[in-house]
Design an enzyme around this catalytic site. Structure first.
Site, PDB file in Angstrom:
ATOM      1  N   ASP A 265       7.640  -4.988   3.120  1.00 56.60           N
ATOM      2  CA  ASP A 265       6.509  -4.138   3.509  1.00 56.60           C
ATOM      3  C   ASP A 265       5.277  -4.392   2.657  1.00 56.60           C
ATOM      4  OD1 ASP A 265       8.100  -2.975   5.411  1.00 56.60           O
ATOM      5  OD2 ASP A 265       8.604  -1.215   4.212  1.00 56.60           O
ATOM      6  N   ASP A 278       9.003  -0.611  -0.442  1.00 59.66           N
ATOM      7  CA  ASP A 278       9.586  -0.415   0.884  1.00 59.66           C
ATOM      8  C   ASP A 278       9.305   1.011   1.335  1.00 59.66           C
ATOM      9  OD1 ASP A 278      11.035  -1.642   2.997  1.00 59.66           O
ATOM     10  OD2 ASP A 278      12.793  -0.454   2.491  1.00 59.66           O
ATOM     11  N   LYS A 280       9.846   4.130   3.771  1.00 63.36           N
ATOM     12  CA  LYS A 280      10.884   4.696   4.624  1.00 63.36           C
ATOM     13  C   LYS A 280      10.449   6.068   5.137  1.00 63.36           C
ATOM     14  CE  LYS A 280      13.825   1.350   4.055  1.00 63.36           C
ATOM     15  NZ  LYS A 280      14.126   0.431   5.172  1.00 63.36           N
TER      16      LYS A 280
END
Length: 368
Positions: A265, A278, A280
């Site tokens: 990402d 990352d 989420k």
């Protein structure tokens, strides 16, 4: 005329009834033992329809019946009978219960408890997480002026996501399937399909909004500006304040030696430390890193691939998992330092080896 001796009181009807109930219960226990003995190949007793023992004066006038238990080898089963009939004489404890079970059913066969899946050992083919040929310090001459955005090449090399999905533990598979069945029960097949589609779309839009926020070009279209007001974006505002020096966004990584690929990402500085980040989304709070399941393995897989990918002139030693919430409540950032990344790296290598073994086994079966 009253004598000096104390008169014997006649037992009440209730007392007689209680006495008979206790004797009846004891007899039922004994009958159960006899039925179990009767099923044995070496032993046979003809079942009696009803047998009652009593010392009460009210039952003395009844005709005495033949006791079929006289045919039983009393000496052979004396310990068993004594154990059953003496249960009122001492307190029932776990130890006495185990002893009685041993008399009835034999000794317990004990087996070793299965080993925990976490005790899988060490990887057979160890490969370092960090690359000694790359520098940790930034190099303005070699570092890209704009964030890298390398497209992911679709080929036969497995992705990080595929490896993790194909090597989930039986416990993870069980709970995932249980959740899926519960959602289908609540929403129906079509409703669940629509739910998963919406969740995927929301995650994609969230990542797109963050890419536009962190990109120096700021290429968010006017029709998508409403995404900036979404709950997920509002949830990560306090985390974005600590992010700077973005070096990669939605960029592919490939580990040439271990043969896997992934699409990370973001790579940026978080509180002064270069991290693979990352993003989420979640509907439930995940305040601890253990609540993120396999996400740490995904992050360290990206870290290891980036460190050995020639497309990147730098290397990363840390990771960051940011869990954003739809209702806008503050996201939970889970920072992973170099030591923690190394611990998860060993687990990732084990999962990768497990995946490779499964693939080889399936290929052999196809050839057969």
């Amino acid at each position: 005329m009253e004598s000096g001796k104390q008169k014997l009181k006649r037992p009440s009807t209730l007392q007689v009834y209680q006495r008979e109930v206790k004797k009846s219960l004891k007899m039922k226990v004994f009958q159960t033992i006899c039925r179990q003995l009767q099923s044995s190949k070496r032993f046979f007793v003809e079942a009696a329809p009803c047998v009652v023992f009593s010392t009460s004066s009210y039952l003395r006038g009844r005709k005495k019946r033949v006791n079929p238990y006289e045919q039983v080898d009393q000496e052979k089963y004396s310990d068993l009978v004594r154990s059953v009939l003496s249960f009122r004489d001492h307190a029932r404890t776990p130890q006495t219960l185990f002893e009685e079970d041993a008399l009835l059913y034999g000794p317990v066969s004990k087996s070793k408890a299965p080993k925990q899946e976490e005790e899988a050992g060490v990887p057979q083919n160890w490969f370092p997480l960090f690359n000694p040929e790359k520098s940790i310090k930034p190099n303005p001459a070699r570092d890209p002026p704009v964030p890298l955005k390398i497209p992911l090449q679709r080929n036969s090399i497995p992705s990080v996501t595929r490896v993790l999905q194909q090597t989930m533990t039986s416990e993870q598979t069980f709970y995932l399937e249980k959740w899926r069945q519960r959602m289908i029960l609540e929403l129906g097949e079509d409703g669940f399909a629509e739910y998963t589609s919406n969740m995927f779309l929301q995650g994609k839009q969230f990542h797109g909004a963050l890419e536009s926020i962190l990109s120096p070009q700021g290429n968010l279209k006017e029709r998508d500006e409403s995404l900036l007001e979404s709950g997920y974006v509002q949830s990560v505002q306090h985390v974005l304040k600590d992010i700077s020096g973005v070096r990669a966004l939605e960029s592919a990584v490939k580990h040439e030696t271990l043969q896997y690929v992934g699409l990370l990402d973001c790579v940026a500085d978080y509180q002064g430390k270069l991290c693979v980040i990352d993003w989420k989304t979640s509907e439930k709070p995940k305040p601890f890193i253990r609540n993120t399941f396999d996400n740490p393995l995904q992050v360290v897989a990206y870290v290891g691939a980036l460190n050995h990918d020639t497309n990147y002139s730098f290397q990363v030693q840390c990771g960051l998992i940011v869990v954003a919430y739809k209702n806008g409540s503050p996201a939970h950032p889970h920072f992973m330092d170099a030591e923690l990344c190394s611990q998860y790296w060993a687990k990732w290598l084990l999962r990768l080896e497990e995946y490779t073994k499964k693939e080889k086994s399936q290929n052999i079966q196809k050839l057969d």
